[in-house]
Design an enzyme around this catalytic site. Structure first.
Site, mmCIF file in Angstrom:
data_model
loop_
_atom_site.group_PDB
_atom_site.id
_atom_site.type_symbol
_atom_site.label_atom_id
_atom_site.label_comp_id
_atom_site.label_asym_id
_atom_site.label_seq_id
_atom_site.Cartn_x
_atom_site.Cartn_y
_atom_site.Cartn_z
ATOM 1 N N VAL A 100 50.688 -3.348 -7.710
ATOM 2 C CA VAL A 100 51.935 -2.865 -7.983
ATOM 3 C C VAL A 100 52.780 -3.764 -6.671
ATOM 4 O O VAL A 100 52.624 -3.591 -5.538
ATOM 5 C CB VAL A 100 52.420 -1.540 -7.502
ATOM 6 C CG1 VAL A 100 53.810 -1.337 -7.829
ATOM 7 C CG2 VAL A 100 52.006 -0.738 -8.756
ATOM 8 N N PRO A 101 53.272 -5.145 -7.093
ATOM 9 C CA PRO A 101 53.264 -6.220 -5.800
ATOM 10 C C PRO A 101 54.708 -5.687 -5.199
ATOM 11 O O PRO A 101 55.630 -6.679 -5.328
ATOM 12 C CB PRO A 101 53.439 -7.506 -6.733
ATOM 13 C CG PRO A 101 53.904 -7.080 -8.040
ATOM 14 C CD PRO A 101 53.293 -5.469 -8.153
ATOM 15 N N CYS A 102 54.747 -5.050 -4.240
ATOM 16 C CA CYS A 102 55.943 -4.769 -3.257
ATOM 17 C C CYS A 102 56.188 -6.012 -2.460
ATOM 18 O O CYS A 102 57.187 -6.053 -1.992
ATOM 19 C CB CYS A 102 55.736 -3.477 -2.621
ATOM 20 S SG CYS A 102 54.276 -3.153 -1.638
ATOM 21 N N HIS A 103 55.024 -6.625 -2.163
ATOM 22 C CA HIS A 103 55.073 -7.808 -1.298
ATOM 23 C C HIS A 103 56.075 -8.909 -1.978
ATOM 24 O O HIS A 103 56.534 -9.673 -1.250
ATOM 25 C CB HIS A 103 53.701 -8.558 -1.056
ATOM 26 C CG HIS A 103 53.086 -9.025 -2.227
ATOM 27 N ND1 HIS A 103 52.343 -8.329 -3.032
ATOM 28 C CD2 HIS A 103 53.073 -10.282 -2.659
ATOM 29 C CE1 HIS A 103 51.993 -8.989 -4.050
ATOM 30 N NE2 HIS A 103 52.297 -10.287 -3.923
#
Length: 184
Positions: free
Chosen positions: A151-154
């Site tokens: 889950v690409p919160c970056h």
């Protein structure tokens, strides 16, 4: 605190067992936890929130942690390897998210942010039908994300900076540059 100590600290003699493992990556060791169906946790070993995330997971399920591997963790390891080679843009490993309804909405929206791009916290809030004033709440949901990279919160940044990242801003910048390098 070492991973072994964290495992023993949060295991609580429950009937649910999560297998926990470490995976090497170009930006540090990754800790992952899964049962035979779902991935529950992906974080960096040196993350400032690893203790909090394991505690919350142990409390919510409740579960025991055992070091080892299983089919879900093997799939994650393979997908991470492909991601770091630039070959994988979207993870397919099945995850189980534990959080509030709002957090889950944010995490679902994060998975819509294309590889190699980024959006602001305000963009995410607006995509959820909220005002830009909810940017801080979106940032909080990103900080509570227990499935880093998957889950690409970056890929979410502040309007005037890169924003924060529980595993360090240098790592966030590296991940954004890595994805940019493989975007055509």
């Amino acid at each position: 605190m070492s991973l072994s100590k964290l495992i023993s600290k949060y295991s609580n003699n429950s009937i649910i067992t999560l297998i926990i493992t470490t995976i090497d990556s170009p930006v540090g060791k990754i800790v992952a936890a899964a049962d035979d169906e779902f991935l529950y946790l992906v974080t960096f070993e040196d993350s400032k929130k690893i203790d909090k995330k394991l505690r919350a997971l142990s409390k919510e399920l409740p579960c025991n942690f055992l070091e080892g591997t299983n089919k879900v963790l093997k799939k994650l390891k393979h997908e991470l390897s492909e991601y770091f080679k630039g070959n994988l843009k979207i993870f397919s490993v099945q995850i189980k998210a534990i959080g509030s309804d709002f957090q889950k909405q944010v995490w679902d929206q994060l998975q819509q942010v294309p590889y190699g791009t980024y959006q602001t916290y305000g963009d995410i809030a607006k995509s959820l039908g909220r005002s830009g004033n909810h940017s801080r709440a979106v940032g909080g949901a990103c900080g509570a994300n227990t499935h880093l990279l998957v889950v690409p919160c970056h890929r979410v940044v502040a309007s005037n900076s890169k924003g924060g990242f529980s595993s360090g801003i240098d790592r966030k910048e590296w991940l954004l540059e890595h994805e940019k390098k493989y975007t055509t």
